[in-house]
Design a protein around this motif. Structure first.
Motif, PDB file in Angstrom:
ATOM      1  N   ASN A   1      77.365  13.004  75.419  1.00 29.18           N
ATOM      2  CA  ASN A   1      77.142  13.984  76.486  1.00 29.18           C
ATOM      3  C   ASN A   1      75.670  14.388  76.499  1.00 29.18           C
ATOM      4  OD1 ASN A   1      80.048  14.746  75.123  1.00 29.18           O
ATOM      5  ND2 ASN A   1      80.116  14.710  77.338  1.00 29.18           N
ATOM      6  N   ASP A   2      74.835  13.523  77.074  1.00 31.86           N
ATOM      7  CA  ASP A   2      73.401  13.799  77.086  1.00 31.86           C
ATOM      8  C   ASP A   2      72.942  14.299  78.449  1.00 31.86           C
ATOM      9  OD1 ASP A   2      73.941  11.388  78.242  1.00 31.86           O
ATOM     10  OD2 ASP A   2      72.314  10.288  77.299  1.00 31.86           O
ATOM     11  N   ALA A   3      73.818  15.022  79.141  1.00 32.29           N
ATOM     12  CA  ALA A   3      73.459  15.645  80.410  1.00 32.29           C
ATOM     13  C   ALA A   3      74.198  16.976  80.491  1.00 32.29           C
ATOM     14  CB  ALA A   3      73.853  14.751  81.590  1.00 32.29           C
ATOM     15  N   GLY A   4      73.651  17.918  81.247  1.00 33.69           N
ATOM     16  CA  GLY A   4      74.362  19.167  81.457  1.00 33.69           C
ATOM     17  C   GLY A   4      73.777  20.358  80.730  1.00 33.69           C
TER      18      GLY A   4
ATOM     19  N   ASN B   1      67.318  12.129  71.156  1.00 35.11           N
ATOM     20  CA  ASN B   1      67.346  10.835  70.469  1.00 35.11           C
ATOM     21  C   ASN B   1      67.395  11.000  68.952  1.00 35.11           C
ATOM     22  OD1 ASN B   1      67.395   9.208  72.741  1.00 35.11           O
ATOM     23  ND2 ASN B   1      65.168   9.067  72.889  1.00 35.11           N
ATOM     24  N   LEU B   2      66.687  12.000  68.456  1.00 38.12           N
ATOM     25  CA  LEU B   2      66.730  12.265  67.017  1.00 38.12           C
ATOM     26  C   LEU B   2      68.132  12.663  66.572  1.00 38.12           C
ATOM     27  CD1 LEU B   2      63.365  14.214  66.561  1.00 38.12           C
ATOM     28  CD2 LEU B   2      63.937  12.004  65.534  1.00 38.12           C
ATOM     29  N   MET B   3      68.793  13.519  67.363  1.00 37.46           N
ATOM     30  CA  MET B   3      70.156  13.917  67.021  1.00 37.46           C
ATOM     31  C   MET B   3      71.108  12.731  67.138  1.00 37.46           C
ATOM     32  SD  MET B   3      69.984  16.917  65.874  1.00 37.46           S
ATOM     33  CE  MET B   3      71.688  16.664  65.403  1.00 37.46           C
ATOM     34  N   PHE B   4      70.900  11.882  68.168  1.00 37.19           N
ATOM     35  CA  PHE B   4      71.707  10.659  68.285  1.00 37.19           C
ATOM     36  C   PHE B   4      71.602   9.843  67.013  1.00 37.19           C
ATOM     37  CE2 PHE B   4      71.475  10.092  73.191  1.00 37.19           C
ATOM     38  CZ  PHE B   4      72.548  10.939  73.330  1.00 37.19           C
ATOM     39  N   ASP B   5      70.371   9.612  66.573  1.00 33.41           N
ATOM     40  CA  ASP B   5      70.145   8.770  65.401  1.00 33.41           C
ATOM     41  C   ASP B   5      70.799   9.368  64.158  1.00 33.41           C
ATOM     42  OD1 ASP B   5      68.712   7.020  66.965  1.00 33.41           O
ATOM     43  OD2 ASP B   5      66.742   7.799  66.375  1.00 33.41           O
ATOM     44  N   GLU B   6      70.724  10.690  64.017  1.00 28.12           N
ATOM     45  CA  GLU B   6      71.323  11.338  62.851  1.00 28.12           C
ATOM     46  C   GLU B   6      72.849  11.210  62.896  1.00 28.12           C
ATOM     47  OE1 GLU B   6      71.860  15.801  61.007  1.00 28.12           O
ATOM     48  OE2 GLU B   6      69.876  15.230  61.761  1.00 28.12           O
ATOM     49  N   ILE B   7      73.433  11.435  64.066  1.00 35.63           N
ATOM     50  CA  ILE B   7      74.884  11.336  64.204  1.00 35.63           C
ATOM     51  C   ILE B   7      75.347   9.914  63.894  1.00 35.63           C
ATOM     52  CG2 ILE B   7      76.759  11.359  65.905  1.00 35.63           C
ATOM     53  CD1 ILE B   7      75.337  13.789  67.200  1.00 35.63           C
ATOM     54  N   LYS B   8      74.635   8.927  64.441  1.00 31.78           N
ATOM     55  CA  LYS B   8      75.003   7.528  64.192  1.00 31.78           C
ATOM     56  C   LYS B   8      74.911   7.195  62.702  1.00 31.78           C
ATOM     57  CE  LYS B   8      73.513   5.695  68.683  1.00 31.78           C
ATOM     58  NZ  LYS B   8      72.528   4.818  69.360  1.00 31.78           N
ATOM     59  N   ALA B   9      73.852   7.668  62.054  1.00 26.19           N
ATOM     60  CA  ALA B   9      73.681   7.387  60.621  1.00 26.19           C
ATOM     61  C   ALA B   9      74.790   8.041  59.812  1.00 26.19           C
ATOM     62  CB  ALA B   9      72.316   7.884  60.156  1.00 26.19           C
TER      63      ALA B   9
ATOM     64  N   PHE C   1      86.543   8.424  70.836  1.00 29.36           N
ATOM     65  CA  PHE C   1      86.730   9.523  69.890  1.00 29.36           C
ATOM     66  C   PHE C   1      85.384  10.011  69.359  1.00 29.36           C
ATOM     67  CE2 PHE C   1      86.973   5.531  67.661  1.00 29.36           C
ATOM     68  CZ  PHE C   1      86.457   5.714  66.394  1.00 29.36           C
ATOM     69  N   VAL C   2      85.427  11.145  68.724  1.00 31.70           N
ATOM     70  CA  VAL C   2      84.271  11.936  68.274  1.00 31.70           C
ATOM     71  C   VAL C   2      83.529  12.498  69.484  1.00 31.70           C
ATOM     72  CG1 VAL C   2      82.187  12.075  66.884  1.00 31.70           C
ATOM     73  CG2 VAL C   2      84.051  10.594  66.129  1.00 31.70           C
ATOM     74  N   SER C   3      82.673  11.701  70.129  1.00 36.02           N
ATOM     75  CA  SER C   3      81.988  12.113  71.365  1.00 36.02           C
ATOM     76  C   SER C   3      81.425  13.525  71.292  1.00 36.02           C
ATOM     77  CB  SER C   3      82.937  11.994  72.566  1.00 36.02           C
ATOM     78  OG  SER C   3      83.329  10.652  72.770  1.00 36.02           O
ATOM     79  N   ALA C   4      80.892  13.896  70.127  1.00 38.25           N
ATOM     80  CA  ALA C   4      80.311  15.232  69.970  1.00 38.25           C
ATOM     81  C   ALA C   4      78.991  15.323  70.719  1.00 38.25           C
ATOM     82  CB  ALA C   4      80.090  15.531  68.491  1.00 38.25           C
ATOM     83  N   ASN C   5      78.701  16.507  71.234  1.00 35.19           N
ATOM     84  CA  ASN C   5      77.427  16.723  71.913  1.00 35.19           C
ATOM     85  C   ASN C   5      76.278  16.556  70.914  1.00 35.19           C
ATOM     86  OD1 ASN C   5      78.488  17.425  74.490  1.00 35.19           O
ATOM     87  ND2 ASN C   5      79.035  19.432  73.677  1.00 35.19           N
ATOM     88  N   PRO C   6      75.200  15.915  71.334  1.00 34.07           N
ATOM     89  CA  PRO C   6      74.064  15.692  70.423  1.00 34.07           C
ATOM     90  C   PRO C   6      73.170  16.936  70.324  1.00 34.07           C
ATOM     91  CG  PRO C   6      73.589  14.720  72.540  1.00 34.07           C
ATOM     92  CD  PRO C   6      74.983  15.267  72.647  1.00 34.07           C
TER      93      PRO C   6
END
Length: 555
Positions: free
Chosen positions: A168-171, A233-241, A127-132
């Motif tokens: 989704n870190d490709a495409g 990676n920055l967006m990943f970190d923000e989403i995780k936080a 679930f969530v799995s939003a694009n970064p």
């Protein structure tokens, strides 16, 4: 006596009744339906079993209902059984048998209501799995709350649940994000198909802080790769936080890019070609998804030779199955309805069981303030984000508001209502009941009154007041509520139940004084009511815990 125990008793008596009259016991349903009448004067519980079975065994429904009533009348825990209408059976439970529900809650504690519906099932819940490519928007926020709650509900029914986020870190969307970052770093407006919002300038500035020479890289591909690697990676970190602060925790963060780098996508495409599940037409490779129930065939390899999104979806599903999951639940947004058919078709094309795939589609979320829609975030520009919602009403209210409605329904969140500390705010209503009960139990302790550790010594048969009975029967519904919520993948049932439980408690509290006043002596009824209060508080805390909403001791 819980509704489940009563259902078993009614079925047992029905079996004896039919056997004694040489009637076919196979006409009995596997499970007897037990309901609470709308009018309490009709009884504590009711069943339509006689109406279900009578025609199958060739007897009038009222006759069968009367036989059942006679058989039940002598059973332990049954205070009365009456026939109503064409063959309904109204049942009254003895106070001591009903009080046993309170004893079960206090004895079982946090595990009361848990079951084994999904025991032995290995479940991958994605679930969530939003694009970064930006902060989490309201759609992703809804899944963060509802998906997390569903995972807890499935676990409570014995499922071995892995909560997974698919990055989704490709495409193409990542390419657009990278071009937007580079434009922002240069002080230029975003590309026509790019992303907007002040968050982009923040991310771009951080990329340049970490790699000051990034814009000076002459080779466009190398420059884009620097911005991609750092920016994503920055967006990943923000989403995780943000998810962590929202009390949503994942067991696995799976990167789509890993499937491409490891060659998994190419390998599976090759296998599908060998099995003739793919065909070549108009310069592209198509999966024969129509043969498996999809509304049309899907492009897997595009004309430019690049894999389409479904190629990654197929590889991802195969990876989940390889990891040993026997049920893969996907929680997707309102614009992903077509994924139901294509994911099941992908499973079938891999010679797998389409039944291992479940797709839940969540509808839109709208914010309203002062009667007007809230449409844009200060930071994200064109969307409202998770943090916007949390800043407006807090984590508890945000989670509860997003969970308490079926994900199939579009919801409007009134920020003014969910900010109030009044009973018309559903989360306040439930939390206040818990805080009020906590206060009563604290006051009792100050008077030297507690519920004994040995609950067996408490005379719960004294709880014979109508409001006491209604509260106990509401408590007794919880195991079935939890089972149904897991079975139907509907965590909102837990939230709605908590509101019903809080309502039953407030009515009880208005009619039944728990603590003695002044110089009054405590009585066995005092202890019994304290036990009921403790059980109600325990269950409110259990339910709120499944929603990851705080159960405050004071408010």
């Amino acid at each position: 006596m819980t509704p489940a125990a009563l259902a078993d008793l009614v079925r047992s008596v029905a079996t004896d009744v039919l056997t004694s009259r040489d009637l076919d016991t196979s006409a009995l349903p596997p499970a007897v339906t037990i309901e609470r009448p709308r009018n309490p004067e009709h009884g504590d519980y009711a069943t339509n079993l006689a109406l279900q079975v009578a025609k199958k065994v060739g007897v009038p429904p009222r006759d069968l209902a009367n036989w059942l009533a006679a058989g039940l009348a002598g059973q332990d825990g049954i205070a009365g059984a009456e026939v109503a209408g064409p063959g309904f059976l109204n049942l009254r439970i003895a106070a001591d048998a009903q009080g046993d529900i309170v004893r079960q809650v206090l004895t079982q504690g946090e595990t009361y209501g848990h079951g084994d519906l999904l025991a032995g099932r290995r479940i991958n819940l994605e679930f969530v799995s939003a694009n970064p490519t930006g902060p989490l928007h309201l759609g992703g926020t809804r899944w963060a709350a509802a998906g997390d709650a569903l995972g807890r509900v499935l676990s409570a029914q014995g499922g071995e649940v892995t909560r997974e986020y698919y990055f989704n870190d490709a495409g193409a969307q990542i390419d657009r994000f990278v071009r937007s970052l580079i434009a922002s770093a240069k002080g230029e407006p975003p590309p026509e198909d790019g992303y907007a919002g002040t968050y982009l300038s923040d991310v771009a500035a951080e990329v340049l802080r970490r790699e000051p020479s990034a814009l000076s890289i002459a080779d466009e591909k190398e420059r884009a790769e620097v911005f991609r690697k750092i920016g994503v990676n920055l967006m990943f970190d923000e989403i995780k936080a943000d998810l962590h602060n929202f009390r949503t925790v994942f067991d696995v963060y799976f990167h789509e890019d890993s499937l491409h780098k490891a060659g998994v996508v190419e390998e599976l495409v090759g296998q599908l070609k060998e099995k003739d599940h793919l065909y070549f037409e108009d310069g592209a490779w198509w999966l024969r998804t129509k043969e498996y129930g999809d509304d049309k065939d899907r492009v897997v390899i595009k004309k430019d030779g690049q894999p389409a999104y479904i190629a990654g979806d197929i590889a991802y599903f195969a990876d989940k199955r390889k990891r040993g999951f026997d049920l893969c639940i996907y929680m997707l947004g309102a614009d992903h309805h077509g994924y139901i058919g294509r994911l099941k078709a992908a499973a079938a094309a891999l010679d797998d069981d389409p039944g291992t795939v479940e797709v839940l589609i969540g509808q839109m979320v709208n914010l309203v303030s002062d009667g007007k829609p809230v449409r844009m975030s200060k930071r994200a520009g064109t969307i409202v984000t998770m943090n916007d919602l949390v800043d407006a009403i807090g984590v508890d209210a945000a989670r509860y508001a997003l969970i308490r409605s079926s994900v199939n329904a579009t919801i409007d969140i009134d920020l003014d209502l969910w900010s109030r500390r009044t009973s018309d705010n559903p989360v306040f209503y439930v939390q206040y009941a818990h805080a009020r009960l906590s206060s009563i139990l604290r006051n009792a302790a100050d008077l030297g009154l507690t519920v004994p550790d040995d609950v067996e010594g408490v005379d719960l048969g004294l709880l014979s007041h109508q409001r006491e009975g209604e509260l106990i029967r509401t408590i007794g519904q919880y195991p079935e509520i939890l089972r149904t919520a897991a079975d139907l993948r509907e965590p909102h049932r837990v939230a709605r139940y908590l509101e019903e439980l809080a309502g039953a408690y407030h009515k009880f509290n208005e009619s039944c004084r728990i603590l003695p006043k002044g110089d009054e002596e405590a009585t066995p009824l005092t202890t019994a009511r304290l036990a009921l209060a403790a059980a109600t508080r325990r269950l409110l805390a259990n339910g709120l815990g499944l929603l990851a909403v705080d159960a405050p001791e004071r408010m």
